[in-house]
Design a protein around this motif. Structure first.
Motif, PDB file in Angstrom:
ATOM      1  N   TRP A 163      -2.677   1.844  -5.289  1.00 56.11           N
ATOM      2  CA  TRP A 163      -3.965   1.224  -4.994  1.00 56.11           C
ATOM      3  C   TRP A 163      -5.025   2.319  -5.059  1.00 56.11           C
ATOM      4  CZ3 TRP A 163      -4.818  -3.626  -1.831  1.00 56.11           C
ATOM      5  CH2 TRP A 163      -3.723  -4.496  -1.899  1.00 56.11           C
ATOM      6  N   HIS A 208      -0.076  -3.210  -7.392  1.00 52.32           N
ATOM      7  CA  HIS A 208      -0.991  -2.105  -7.711  1.00 52.32           C
ATOM      8  C   HIS A 208      -2.372  -2.708  -7.958  1.00 52.32           C
ATOM      9  CE1 HIS A 208       2.800   0.053  -8.525  1.00 52.32           C
ATOM     10  NE2 HIS A 208       3.120  -1.010  -9.243  1.00 52.32           N
ATOM     11  N   LEU A 209      -3.329  -2.385  -7.095  1.00 53.37           N
ATOM     12  CA  LEU A 209      -4.679  -2.933  -7.231  1.00 53.37           C
ATOM     13  C   LEU A 209      -5.613  -1.812  -7.678  1.00 53.37           C
ATOM     14  CD1 LEU A 209      -6.237  -5.520  -4.804  1.00 53.37           C
ATOM     15  CD2 LEU A 209      -7.608  -3.989  -6.200  1.00 53.37           C
ATOM     16  N   ALA A 254     -10.086   0.461  -3.145  1.00 55.28           N
ATOM     17  CA  ALA A 254      -9.387  -0.793  -2.839  1.00 55.28           C
ATOM     18  C   ALA A 254      -8.756  -0.717  -1.450  1.00 55.28           C
ATOM     19  CB  ALA A 254      -8.321  -1.071  -3.896  1.00 55.28           C
ATOM     20  N   LYS A 255      -8.157   0.419  -1.136  1.00 56.06           N
ATOM     21  CA  LYS A 255      -7.573   0.599   0.199  1.00 56.06           C
ATOM     22  C   LYS A 255      -8.657   0.523   1.277  1.00 56.06           C
ATOM     23  CE  LYS A 255      -3.739   3.582  -1.279  1.00 56.06           C
ATOM     24  NZ  LYS A 255      -3.139   4.932  -1.167  1.00 56.06           N
ATOM     25  N   SER A 303      -7.130  -8.773  -2.458  1.00 56.95           N
ATOM     26  CA  SER A 303      -6.265  -8.081  -1.497  1.00 56.95           C
ATOM     27  C   SER A 303      -6.081  -8.846  -0.196  1.00 56.95           C
ATOM     28  CB  SER A 303      -6.843  -6.698  -1.183  1.00 56.95           C
ATOM     29  OG  SER A 303      -8.070  -6.802  -0.493  1.00 56.95           O
ATOM     30  N   LEU A 319       0.814  -1.209   0.000  1.00 53.79           N
ATOM     31  CA  LEU A 319       0.000   0.000   0.000  1.00 53.79           C
ATOM     32  C   LEU A 319       0.852   1.266   0.000  1.00 53.79           C
ATOM     33  CD1 LEU A 319      -2.777  -1.071   2.532  1.00 53.79           C
ATOM     34  CD2 LEU A 319      -3.107  -0.603   0.105  1.00 53.79           C
TER      35      LEU A 319
END
Length: 927
Positions: free
Chosen positions: A476, A582-583, A480-481, A563, A471
């Motif tokens: 991200w 990287h999401l 997503a976070k 995740s 993160l």
């Protein structure tokens, strides 16, 4: 129709004026600023026009254009360009000025902020011989700009600062005398002027300062100021770099498969969420994963990264079993059938996978079972007896997605057996209130069964350490976070990884031979197995975290599995797996003001888009323009037409076509000599800044925002051409002809840059532009290297190819027919005898073709409104094509062919309407 407005909202003035001027019948409802009128938007927005179809328009300019068209006054290209300038360039500085005057009392500073925009408008008015902006009568452009300026120009403290802008003052006063303008301004502002705006402005985000220095430029091309402000030295350095042209560089190498990580290269692995094989993807599915990932992959290749993009169909699970039962096929046959459907859809949308595979393979079984045994050997699996829902009528345990009931957390009535779409919480199916089998509708019973669980609590420490690194160092998306943090915050629980099904990856443990892996345990492993089917050296990608950057693209509902659950599986396997860096997750794309539904015929699905007559590049553009990055967004037919006609046709296509046509018409197809002036250098610096912004945004996967940089460049180009008027200067003396050459050469080089920047978004358009300009193959890699640099790719003497229009107008009749076609099943009583029900193939507007045959009285009914509507749309489209060719001074033989097609279509339309098919005598040309 119903129009929602609020007092003290300056955007409401323009729509009320237009409503009165056009005479369109519409109820007007006064609401508060905070009222949420549009149900699918997360924030209140006004004004809003509710159409009879239930669709909402909430862009003030779109509402104005719509009302003008309904009133029979279609906006001209010039009017549309003014509307685009008002929305994209004037409004940001205007809101800043309003804040300064109304909330801070800084009237002088507001004047400085607006000076550049007002000077540009003064220049436009000075070049016209009409009473109003584009005609002798008032148009939508006059109303929109007048209403935008009204709160501040009507203020006595500001009007004195207009100085020598006499043309602006006269125009503003002339429009302001229209009774509709007087009444609308009184209704919204209540005669209080700027004082009435304070409540509205306080609820708006504080605007950012447009530039660092206090003296705005009056240069017409600088309606959007350089940010940060560039010094004269920086502008000169940018111009000098541009003049040097392209460096000696080899052509971009062709992709050689298999693509493998290379030492010293940036090795990027891109995946998009694996689509369920039994579902035909709709537009929301496409933008949420494969299209977004495709844009980023294409961009990465342009940047010279060593990039691999893989995806495939997710084929195991109950959903597939059920689909096979419905269609009378085996699960394998259903997978084969729909894998082909998915492949065809993505090919039409130009999704450029390096490999598109599937999960029903031997490699999937091998890798999944290997990870399972490694987890088992290291003590990360638990055994437990669990309660499951079983449908006695269907005689089987129900998979989570085949149970529906009331969410135990938020009481949402349509929660699935694994997750609630409303509150996002995970659910055990037995926790649902009032559960129902989605197959037969019966209430299932609870039975016990022994299963294996992934011990997430035992892996939580390793997961948190990895998340902290990923993160902090990766990109991200905020959602997503947030979703990941909420999972960790609530505490992880063991997650079942087995199911009582037949169609799935078999569990290799002897005590569980009758079970298969739960699809969310082994589906993400599909990324690995698909890569393994692509290359036997797959581990160089998936067991190489030191060299490989992994990007996952998906919609937000898939985040926790990528995740938390899948990373825990790989961390527990302890085999040096590559984990996501990287999401990238999107919000949801809705359809108009509802959800996509294949069963109800609502929305456009991937296999339908190609039958609309709209090319895939336009679909890509609009989906990416509306990409739901920060909040849910909605596909809207009217807005798609507006964006196509304004951004693509009038802005982007207009600029590129004009630049190329000037070279062809005025300079015999060769790029002319360039003698730069200061305004040219400032333009080059502005374009270079937009290029750098484009790179910075796409590096951070801000795909929608980067697209706006492209449109900004073409907008600057259109203003540059409009101010310098090369079509006039080419007829003047040597200095004027030299100036026309410089403007043309700079413009055509900007078009070349645009062809590069468009490649990730509109690949076919990009190739077409480069072919028309005969652009060097290496121009893309040269200009996108490092931080980016705008270079002179087409040098003096460079010969371009044949230039032709890039885009076509989407007519209102065509769009309305498509909106009805994809609007769902109509009530039976709404379908009158003799009419074709909405949704049939015949409701699609025909395309004008060379084989169009004139109808005869014997074969065409005089009362066929459906056919007449279709033909009217075709006539409109063909008329636009003819006008465009004439405006571009195309070859007379080409124009004649298209005019003949138009006449034949008009003749057929007349017969269909029961009118005399003989054409009216042609008017002579003006001398």
């Amino acid at each position: 129709m119903k129009l929602f407005v609020s007092e003290g909202n300056p955007h409401c003035v323009k729509v009320l004026v237009v409503l009165e001027l056009t005479g369109v019948k519409c109820d007007v409802q006064l609401v508060n600023h905070e009222d949420k009128v549009v149900p699918f938007l997360n924030r209140p927005v006004l004004p809003v026009l509710l159409l009879p179809s239930g669709q909402h328009l909430f862009s003030p300019n779109a509402i104005c254009q719509y009302l003008f068209e309904v009133g029979g006054k279609e906006a001209s290209n010039s009017s549309s360009q003014f509307l685009e300038w008002e929305a994209t360039e004037l409004q940001p500085v205007l809101i800043q000025a309003l804040h300064m005057v109304a909330l801070q009392g800084k009237t002088h500073d507001a004047g400085l902020v607006l000076k550049g925009s007002l000077s540009w408008l003064e220049q436009c008015l000075s070049k016209r011989r009409t009473q109003f902006l584009t005609a002798e009568t008032v148009t939508v452009a006059d109303i929109v700009l007048w209403a935008a300026f009204y709160p501040i120009l009507a203020d006595p403290g500001f009007s004195a600062d207009l100085g020598e802008l006499q043309l602006v003052r006269d125009w503003f006063e002339r429009v302001g005398l229209i009774p509709a303008c007087v009444r609308a301004s009184q209704k919204v502002l209540q005669g209080k002027g700027l004082e009435s705006l304070k409540n509205f402005l306080k609820k708006q985000p504080t605007p950012h300062t447009q530039r660092k220095d206090s003296q705005p430029s009056t240069n017409a091309i600088e309606t959007e100021d350089l940010d940060p402000a560039m010094t004269e030295e920086e502008i000169e350095a940018t111009a000098q770099a541009w003049c040097k042209g392209l460096p000696d560089c080899p052509d971009a190498p062709q992709r050689q498969h298999p693509i493998l990580p290379q030492e010293g290269k940036r090795n990027v692995l891109v995946t998009s969420a694996l689509p369920y094989v039994n579902n035909v993807p709709h537009l929301g599915n496409i933008i949420g994963c494969v299209l977004s990932a495709d844009v980023f992959a294409r961009y990465g290749r342009l940047r010279g990264w060593n990039l691999l993009y893989v995806c495939g169909t997710d084929e195991y699970g109950t959903a597939t079993e059920n689909k096979a039962r419905e269609e009378g096929l085996t699960p394998r046959e259903i997978c084969d059938k729909y894998h082909t459907v998915h492949s065809a859809i993505y090919k039409w949308f130009q999704i450029d996978f390096d490999y598109f595979g599937r999960t029903t393979t031997d490699r999937q079984t091998e890798i999944s079972q290997n990870i399972f045994w490694r987890l088992h050997e290291r003590g990360f699996l638990l055994e437990d007896t669990v309660e499951q829902l079983r449908c006695e009528r269907c005689q089987r345990f129900l998979a989570d997605r085949f149970v529906e009931g009331v969410c135990p957390h938020c009481r949402y009535p349509e929660a699935r057996g694994d997750q609630c779409d409303k509150c996002g919480r995970l659910i055990n199916a037995v926790e649902l209130k009032e559960p129902q089998c989605k197959v037969c509708g019966q209430t299932p019973v609870i039975r016990t069964s022994k299963h294996l669980f992934l011990d997430l609590p035992k892996l939580e420490g390793d997961l948190e350490q990895w998340l902290e690194r990923s993160l902090s160092s990766g990109d991200w998306t905020p959602n997503a976070k947030h979703i990941t943090h909420s999972w960790i915050r609530d505490g992880l629980k063991p997650r079942c990884i087995t199911r009582d099904l037949q169609w799935g990856t078999p569990v290799p443990h002897p005590d569980y031979r009758e079970k298969v892996f739960y699809v969310w345990f082994d589906a993400p492993i599909g990324y690995l197995s698909i890569t393994a089917n692509y290359t036997s050296q797959w581990e160089k990608w998936w067991k190489n975290p030191q060299q490989v950057e992994l990007y996952n693209f998906m919609a937000k509902d898939n985040v926790p599995f990528h995740s938390v659950v899948f990373p825990c599986s790989l961390l527990g396997a302890q085999d040096n797996y590559t984990l996501v860096n990287h999401l990238i997750a999107t919000e949801y794309l809705n359809y108009e003001d509802t959800k996509f539904s294949k069963s109800r015929g609502v929305g456009v699905f991937g296999d339908m888009a190609k039958d609309t007559g709209i090319v895939s590049d336009v679909w890509r553009f609009y989906l990416l323009y509306m990409r739901p990055e920060g909040q849910d967004s909605a596909f809207c037919w009217a807005d798609m037409a507006l964006k196509n006609n304004s951004e693509l046709l009038n802005n982007l296509g207009n600029f590129i076509n004009r630049a190329g046509m000037f070279v062809s018409k005025f300079f015999e197809g060769c790029v002319p000599e360039i003698v730069l002036r200061e305004e040219d250098k400032c333009l080059i610096a502005q374009v270079c800044w937009e290029l750098k912004q484009y790179i910075q945004l796409l590096d951070k996967v801000r795909i929608r925002d980067a697209l706006k940089c492209i449109l900004n460049i073409s907008r600057h180009g259109n203003q540059y051409i409009q101010v310098n008027e090369p079509w006039k200067k080419i007829k003047g003396g040597d200095n004027d002809r030299q100036r026309a050459g410089t403007v043309t050469a700079v413009s055509v080089n900007m078009a070349c840059l645009l062809s590069v920047l468009l490649e990730p978004y509109m690949p076919t358009v990009s190739v077409t532009i480069r072919a028309q300009l005969q652009a060097p193959a290496c121009c893309g890699s040269a200009m996108l290297a490092a931080d980016g640099c705008f270079l002179r790719s087409l040098s003096t003497g460079h010969r371009i190819g044949t230039v032709s229009p890039l885009f076509q107008k989407l007519g209102s009749e065509q769009i309305e027919a498509l909106r009805k076609r994809f609007g769902g099943q109509q009530p039976e009583e709404a379908t009158h005898a003799g009419e074709v029900p909405i949704g049939t193939a015949s409701s699609t507007a025909p395309k004008a073709t060379a084989t169009a045959e004139p109808a005869t009285n014997a074969s065409v009914s005089a009362a066929d409104p459906q056919r007449a509507t279709q033909l009217a749309a075709a006539v409109s489209e063909q008329g636009d094509k003819v006008r465009a060719l004439k405006a571009q001074k195309a070859d007379k033989s080409v124009i004649t062919v298209e005019v003949n097609k138009l006449l034949e279509l008009k003749k057929e339309l007349a017969l269909t309407e029961g009118k005399n098919p003989e054409p009216s005598p042609q008017k002579g040309k003006k001398k």
